[in-house]
Design an enzyme around this catalytic site. Structure first.
Site, PDB file in Angstrom:
ATOM      1  N   CYS A  34       0.746  -1.233   0.152  1.00 46.70           N
ATOM      2  CA  CYS A  34       0.124  -0.030  -0.003  1.00 46.70           C
ATOM      3  C   CYS A  34       0.857   1.234   0.072  1.00 46.70           C
ATOM      4  CB  CYS A  34      -1.002   0.018   1.390  1.00 46.70           C
ATOM      5  SG  CYS A  34      -0.061  -0.100   2.633  1.00 46.70           S
ATOM      6  N   HIS A 325      -1.495   1.336   7.415  1.00 47.75           N
ATOM      7  CA  HIS A 325      -2.006   1.394   6.052  1.00 47.75           C
ATOM      8  C   HIS A 325      -1.898   2.592   5.283  1.00 47.75           C
ATOM      9  CE1 HIS A 325      -4.257  -0.281   2.895  1.00 47.75           C
ATOM     10  NE2 HIS A 325      -5.151   0.491   2.581  1.00 47.75           N
TER      11      HIS A 325
END
Length: 381
Positions: A34, A325
């Site tokens: 990510c 994330h």
């Protein structure tokens, strides 16, 4: 390449307003990529960079060239997205991610990675590749100006050594800082220029990007153990008939940083991860830092304000530096889009305010703006 459910939703949401020729594709996550996907989306929607990279690729792609590098992998990925038959969907950037891991062992593990470290690595790697190609083109007797990777190769005048080539990375992201130090004893100002591709700024609670940049350029006094070695004071204090150095050459001084040349694309990295000595580890600062849609960059050496418009934000989601994330928000044709790996959706501009940070430390909100991308309004592509 597969069509995502979010893709069809996005097409419905935009309807007749879907920009002509534009593509909105999510990127598949390979376990922990990510950090890579969020930066790639921000760079893809940096239109001048995208266009110049695709132009470079079109002019220099040679099927006979077996050597693959990070530049060709990135250009190939951008080409896949821009020339996709469908308007939306998901692409797996497998070749690009494999190349990143091959080039840098830091990104080989499945641990949480830092998006800013990745951006730094990528831009510097692209510069290295382009400079080497430009140098090889100059040395080749068969090179033509049209095929030079960074524009026409200028001949050397009287054997004068040429400056390194200005690559497409430099054209878009490079600025120049001037580090000024004023000796408080003799008033001599020593100035040193240094280039930058992004600015890393310290942050404070309930602040703004404007105040962070002011602090970045603020005057700092060097005294006690931090005194400045002044060449001028040193030469005037050399002991008679001797070259013995005198400690009195160390002087109190004032130091400040000024932006000598503002870049076309201003990338600002918020230093949200701070080493806390008492804890013996890094801690994430969830401070609320307001970033405006339009930014005036003052503190430039020519005292001319440069105006910028926000077009991308890389967001860190999570309470600590070693897990979490990354997602990104990008502005495209006056619409804001939210990219979370494979998923892409339209959001309202006011949604960005939820990523400013938290006014108090123990808030449940862990989604914070981490890297900001601003485009100069002077020469918009």
């Amino acid at each position: 390449m597969v069509m995502g459910a979010s893709g069809s939703k996005l097409e419905k949401a935009l309807g007749d307003q879907f920009p002509e020729g534009e593509r909105y594709f999510g990127l598949e996550n390979f376990g922990n990529t990510c950090y890579c996907n969020s930066v790639l989306q921000a760079l893809y929607f940096c239109i001048p960079f995208r266009e110049q990279l695709l132009e470079y690729y079109a002019n220099n792609k040679n099927p006979g060239d077996a050597e693959e590098n990070l530049l060709t992998c990135l250009a190939d990925l951008f080409m896949q997205i821009s020339q996709a038959k469908k308007k939306t969907g998901v692409i797996a950037p497998k070749r690009f991610v494999q190349r990143v891991k091959k080039q840098n062992e830091l990104f080989r593990s499945y641990m949480h990675q830092d998006a800013h470290e990745f951006l730094n690595f990528l831009l510097n790697e692209l510069v290295d590749i382009l400079e080497k190609e430009s140098s090889a083109a100059k040395d080749s007797p068969h090179s033509s100006p049209e095929k030079a990777p960074n524009g026409p190769v200028q001949p050397l005048a009287n054997g004068v050594k040429k400056e390194p080539p200005v690559t497409l990375v430099h054209k878009n992201f490079q600025g120049i800082l001037t580090n000024e130090t004023r000796c408080l004893r003799c008033e001599t100002v020593t100035a040193r220029d240094e280039t930058f591709l992004d600015l890393s700024v310290d942050i404070e609670q309930n602040s703004s990007i404007t105040s962070c940049l002011k602090n970045f350029c603020s005057t700092e006094t060097l005294n006690a153990e931090d005194k400045f070695f002044c060449d001028k004071c040193c030469s005037s204090l050399l002991l008679l008939n001797s070259n013995i150095w005198s400690p009195s050459s160390l002087q109190e001084a004032q130091k400040r940083m000024k932006i000598k040349k503002a870049p076309h694309i201003l990338v600002i990295h918020l230093k949200r991860f701070k080493y806390i000595e008492q804890l013996g580890r890094y801690k994430k600062l969830s401070y609320r830092v307001v970033f405006p849609m339009e930014l005036k960059l003052s503190n430039t050496s020519d005292d001319v304000d440069t105006e910028y418009s926000l077009f991308a934000v890389v967001v860190h989601v999570g309470s600590g530096p070693n897990h979490g994330h990354y997602v990104s928000l990008v502005k495209s044709h006056n619409h804001w889009l939210f990219f979370d790996d494979e998923n892409v959706e339209m959001v309202e501009e006011q949604t960005l305010q939820t990523f400013f940070g938290s006014s108090h430390e123990y808030s449940g909100n862990t989604d914070h703006g981490y890297i900001l991308f601003y485009e100069g309004l002077g020469g918009k592509s």
